[in-house]
Design a protein around this motif. Structure first.
Motif, mmCIF file in Angstrom:
data_model
loop_
_atom_site.group_PDB
_atom_site.id
_atom_site.type_symbol
_atom_site.label_atom_id
_atom_site.label_comp_id
_atom_site.label_asym_id
_atom_site.label_seq_id
_atom_site.Cartn_x
_atom_site.Cartn_y
_atom_site.Cartn_z
ATOM 1 N N THR A 176 -12.671 -23.653 92.015
ATOM 2 C CA THR A 176 -14.021 -23.149 92.292
ATOM 3 C C THR A 176 -14.472 -22.152 91.225
ATOM 4 O O THR A 176 -15.630 -22.157 90.790
ATOM 5 C CB THR A 176 -14.069 -22.472 93.680
ATOM 6 N N VAL A 177 -13.526 -21.325 90.763
ATOM 7 C CA VAL A 177 -13.866 -20.241 89.835
ATOM 8 C C VAL A 177 -13.916 -20.718 88.396
ATOM 9 O O VAL A 177 -14.723 -20.238 87.594
ATOM 10 C CB VAL A 177 -12.854 -19.072 89.984
ATOM 11 N N ARG A 178 -13.062 -21.684 88.039
ATOM 12 C CA ARG A 178 -12.930 -22.055 86.635
ATOM 13 C C ARG A 178 -14.241 -22.484 85.959
ATOM 14 O O ARG A 178 -14.473 -22.141 84.792
ATOM 15 C CB ARG A 178 -11.893 -23.177 86.479
ATOM 16 N N PRO A 179 -15.162 -23.178 86.636
ATOM 17 C CA PRO A 179 -16.416 -23.549 85.961
ATOM 18 C C PRO A 179 -17.257 -22.346 85.507
ATOM 19 O O PRO A 179 -18.140 -22.495 84.658
ATOM 20 C CB PRO A 179 -17.159 -24.360 87.032
ATOM 21 N N PHE A 180 -16.978 -21.166 86.079
ATOM 22 C CA PHE A 180 -17.756 -19.986 85.715
ATOM 23 C C PHE A 180 -17.164 -19.232 84.526
ATOM 24 O O PHE A 180 -17.743 -18.261 84.065
ATOM 25 C CB PHE A 180 -17.858 -19.036 86.915
ATOM 26 N N LEU A 181 -15.993 -19.666 84.025
ATOM 27 C CA LEU A 181 -15.372 -18.988 82.885
ATOM 28 C C LEU A 181 -16.295 -18.926 81.657
ATOM 29 O O LEU A 181 -16.380 -17.890 80.994
ATOM 30 C CB LEU A 181 -14.051 -19.679 82.513
ATOM 31 N N PRO A 182 -16.990 -20.013 81.314
ATOM 32 C CA PRO A 182 -17.880 -19.941 80.140
ATOM 33 C C PRO A 182 -18.962 -18.862 80.266
ATOM 34 O O PRO A 182 -19.425 -18.337 79.263
ATOM 35 C CB PRO A 182 -18.493 -21.346 80.079
ATOM 36 N N ILE A 183 -19.349 -18.557 81.513
ATOM 37 C CA ILE A 183 -20.369 -17.521 81.703
ATOM 38 C C ILE A 183 -19.850 -16.162 81.229
ATOM 39 O O ILE A 183 -20.585 -15.354 80.662
ATOM 40 C CB ILE A 183 -20.811 -17.471 83.181
ATOM 41 N N LEU A 184 -18.557 -15.916 81.461
ATOM 42 C CA LEU A 184 -17.954 -14.674 80.972
ATOM 43 C C LEU A 184 -18.049 -14.598 79.454
ATOM 44 O O LEU A 184 -18.330 -13.546 78.884
ATOM 45 C CB LEU A 184 -16.485 -14.581 81.407
ATOM 46 N N ARG A 185 -17.797 -15.726 78.784
ATOM 47 C CA ARG A 185 -17.858 -15.730 77.321
ATOM 48 C C ARG A 185 -19.299 -15.510 76.842
ATOM 49 O O ARG A 185 -19.540 -14.785 75.868
ATOM 50 C CB ARG A 185 -17.312 -17.039 76.771
ATOM 51 N N VAL A 186 -20.260 -16.129 77.521
ATOM 52 C CA VAL A 186 -21.672 -15.933 77.176
ATOM 53 C C VAL A 186 -22.055 -14.461 77.325
ATOM 54 O O VAL A 186 -22.699 -13.867 76.456
ATOM 55 C CB VAL A 186 -22.579 -16.816 78.054
ATOM 56 N N ALA A 187 -21.642 -13.854 78.448
ATOM 57 C CA ALA A 187 -21.946 -12.445 78.680
ATOM 58 C C ALA A 187 -21.272 -11.566 77.634
ATOM 59 O O ALA A 187 -21.858 -10.591 77.154
ATOM 60 C CB ALA A 187 -21.494 -12.048 80.083
ATOM 61 N N ALA A 188 -20.037 -11.891 77.259
ATOM 62 C CA ALA A 188 -19.304 -11.110 76.258
ATOM 63 C C ALA A 188 -20.011 -11.162 74.908
ATOM 64 O O ALA A 188 -20.221 -10.131 74.249
ATOM 65 C CB ALA A 188 -17.873 -11.623 76.138
ATOM 66 N N LEU A 189 -20.386 -12.390 74.483
ATOM 67 C CA LEU A 189 -21.074 -12.530 73.197
ATOM 68 C C LEU A 189 -22.438 -11.827 73.211
ATOM 69 O O LEU A 189 -22.852 -11.233 72.213
ATOM 70 C CB LEU A 189 -21.240 -14.011 72.859
ATOM 71 N N SER A 190 -23.123 -11.883 74.360
ATOM 72 C CA SER A 190 -24.425 -11.218 74.481
ATOM 73 C C SER A 190 -24.263 -9.707 74.338
ATOM 74 O O SER A 190 -25.056 -9.034 73.659
ATOM 75 C CB SER A 190 -25.074 -11.554 75.827
ATOM 76 N N ALA A 191 -23.243 -9.147 74.981
ATOM 77 C CA ALA A 191 -22.988 -7.711 74.880
ATOM 78 C C ALA A 191 -22.658 -7.306 73.447
ATOM 79 O O ALA A 191 -23.087 -6.253 72.963
ATOM 80 C CB ALA A 191 -21.863 -7.308 75.824
ATOM 81 N N LEU A 192 -21.905 -8.159 72.723
ATOM 82 C CA LEU A 192 -21.560 -7.856 71.335
ATOM 83 C C LEU A 192 -22.788 -7.907 70.433
ATOM 84 O O LEU A 192 -22.933 -7.094 69.513
ATOM 85 C CB LEU A 192 -20.496 -8.839 70.845
ATOM 86 N N ILE A 193 -23.703 -8.836 70.701
ATOM 87 C CA ILE A 193 -24.948 -8.905 69.923
ATOM 88 C C ILE A 193 -25.792 -7.650 70.158
ATOM 89 O O ILE A 193 -26.359 -7.079 69.230
ATOM 90 C CB ILE A 193 -25.738 -10.176 70.278
ATOM 91 N N ILE A 194 -25.880 -7.226 71.425
ATOM 92 C CA ILE A 194 -26.621 -5.996 71.738
ATOM 93 C C ILE A 194 -25.991 -4.801 71.023
ATOM 94 O O ILE A 194 -26.684 -3.935 70.483
ATOM 95 C CB ILE A 194 -26.653 -5.762 73.261
ATOM 96 N N ALA A 195 -24.652 -4.754 70.968
ATOM 97 C CA ALA A 195 -23.971 -3.663 70.260
ATOM 98 C C ALA A 195 -24.318 -3.681 68.775
ATOM 99 O O ALA A 195 -24.528 -2.629 68.163
ATOM 100 C CB ALA A 195 -22.461 -3.783 70.463
ATOM 101 N N LEU A 196 -24.385 -4.909 68.169
ATOM 102 C CA LEU A 196 -24.756 -5.023 66.760
ATOM 103 C C LEU A 196 -26.177 -4.516 66.501
ATOM 104 O O LEU A 196 -26.470 -3.992 65.431
ATOM 105 C CB LEU A 196 -24.636 -6.483 66.305
ATOM 106 N N ALA A 197 -27.079 -4.680 67.487
ATOM 107 C CA ALA A 197 -28.455 -4.196 67.347
ATOM 108 C C ALA A 197 -28.535 -2.675 67.430
ATOM 109 O O ALA A 197 -29.594 -2.091 67.217
ATOM 110 C CB ALA A 197 -29.343 -4.838 68.409
ATOM 111 N N ARG A 198 -27.432 -2.028 67.747
ATOM 112 C CA ARG A 198 -27.273 -0.564 67.783
ATOM 113 C C ARG A 198 -28.265 0.112 68.737
ATOM 114 O O ARG A 198 -29.210 0.780 68.317
ATOM 115 C CB ARG A 198 -27.425 0.021 66.380
ATOM 116 N N PRO A 199 -28.026 -0.073 70.023
ATOM 117 C CA PRO A 199 -28.884 0.613 71.004
ATOM 118 C C PRO A 199 -28.600 2.111 71.027
ATOM 119 O O PRO A 199 -27.473 2.545 70.765
ATOM 120 C CB PRO A 199 -28.479 -0.042 72.331
#
Length: 335
Positions: free
Chosen positions: A57-80
């Motif tokens: 049940t949980v495994r299909p949601f694993l890619p969402i974690l990666r999407v969220a991780a990459l999104s957070a890293l992009i926001i960090a690069l934008a230097r908030p």
């Protein structure tokens, strides 16, 4: 308390459009994986009923974690960061003494409900707008006294004005004594601008200081006097005899204002004389003085920022680590 929404900004906002990339990659891989799935025909599903688990049940949601991780890293690069700018205000205030007539004629009903109540309300509104000034209050009738010395506490001045009543001083109109008392409150002030706003509805008929001498004293100490004559000039009901308990008998009277004397006081001190024949005129006079006597304010802004990229970097790395650990441990699949 920090207003995050209004103070949040990015040093490199042009990187933010990259946020659409992780979801697109996920969608592309999802479509590719689905197209590569192998189907198995079974005569019945009874043999595999109940084989689902929390892992499946949980495994299909694993890619969402990666999407969220990459999104957070992009926001960090934008230097908030948070803009914590601070404002330092240096104000060259004005010292003002309100000098108000409390003679019984101020109870005349040509102003609604009477001259005194309208004068009090307009003065209170004026005080509320003078944020950086020191204000004092002098009242007079047949005599004069200082109700409040110069103070920056606007609540005190407002309360004192609201409490003013006819009858608390011997009746009469001692314009000279009232003006001299106000001058005495300002003569030792070291501010660049000192003004008196003197309000009356009558003629000088009491007191031990002549208005002319008081005007000369004000001029000597560099005090500008704005004089206000109150009254419609028409016949109106005016208090005549006290009945006790703050009550009076009234009789029709046409009050007089000494325009010549008030104009002389204003001219001598480089001020101005105003005539208020109704409530609107009186309010506009105080508005005019408020605009004329502007407080000089020097504002210095200090820029200070609180960087937030580290917060998003940790979130991104944490989500990426969590996704990797789950993928190769408890949610691991056999090829």
């Amino acid at each position: 308390m920090i207003d995050w929404w209004n103070q949040f900004e990015f040093v490199f906002p042009w990187l933010l459009p990259l946020l659409v990339v992780p979801p697109l990659i996920w969608y592309w891989r999802f479509r590719k994986t689905r197209d590569q799935e192998v189907s198995l025909r079974l005569p019945s599903t009874k043999s595999i009923a109940g084989l689902s688990s929390w892992r499946s049940t949980v495994r299909p949601f694993l890619p969402i974690l990666r999407v969220a991780a990459l999104s957070a890293l992009i926001i960090a690069l934008a230097r908030p960061r948070l803009d914590l700018s601070e404002e330092s205000v240096t104000a060259e205030g004005i010292d003002i003494v309100l000098t108000m007539d409390l003679s019984t004629s101020m109870g005349a009903t040509d102003f609604i409900p009477n001259r005194l109540e309208v004068a009090k309300q307009v003065a209170r509104e004026f005080v509320s707008r003078r944020e950086f000034d020191r204000i004092g209050l002098v009242v007079y009738a047949g005599e004069a006294y200082t109700k409040s010395p110069l103070t920056v506490d606007k609540d005190i001045i407002d309360r004192f004005i609201a409490e003013l009543e006819m009858g608390e001083i011997t009746d009469g109109t001692a314009i000279g004594t009232g003006l001299a008392t106000a001058v005495n409150r300002l003569k030792d002030s070291d501010v660049a601008s000192k003004i008196i706003i003197l309000l009356t509805d009558g003629e000088n008929n009491q007191g031990y200081h002549s208005p002319e001498l008081a005007a000369e004293l004000a001029k000597e100490f560099g005090i500008r006097v704005y004089t206000i004559g109150v009254g419609s000039g028409q016949e109106t009901l005016m208090p005549s005899s006290p009945l006790g308990g703050g009550r009076y008998t009234f009789k029709p009277t046409r009050g007089t204002v000494d325009d010549k004397l008030l104009a002389y006081i204003a001219e001598t001190t480089n001020g101005r004389y105003f005539r208020a024949r109704d409530e609107e005129e009186l309010a506009s006079i105080y508005d005019y003085i408020d605009e004329l006597e502007k407080t000089e304010i020097e504002t210095t802004v200090f820029k200070r920022y609180e960087e937030q990229f580290g917060r998003f970097l940790l979130i991104g790395l944490g989500l990426l680590l969590l996704e990797t650990v789950l993928r190769y441990t408890v949610l691991r699949t056999v090829p």
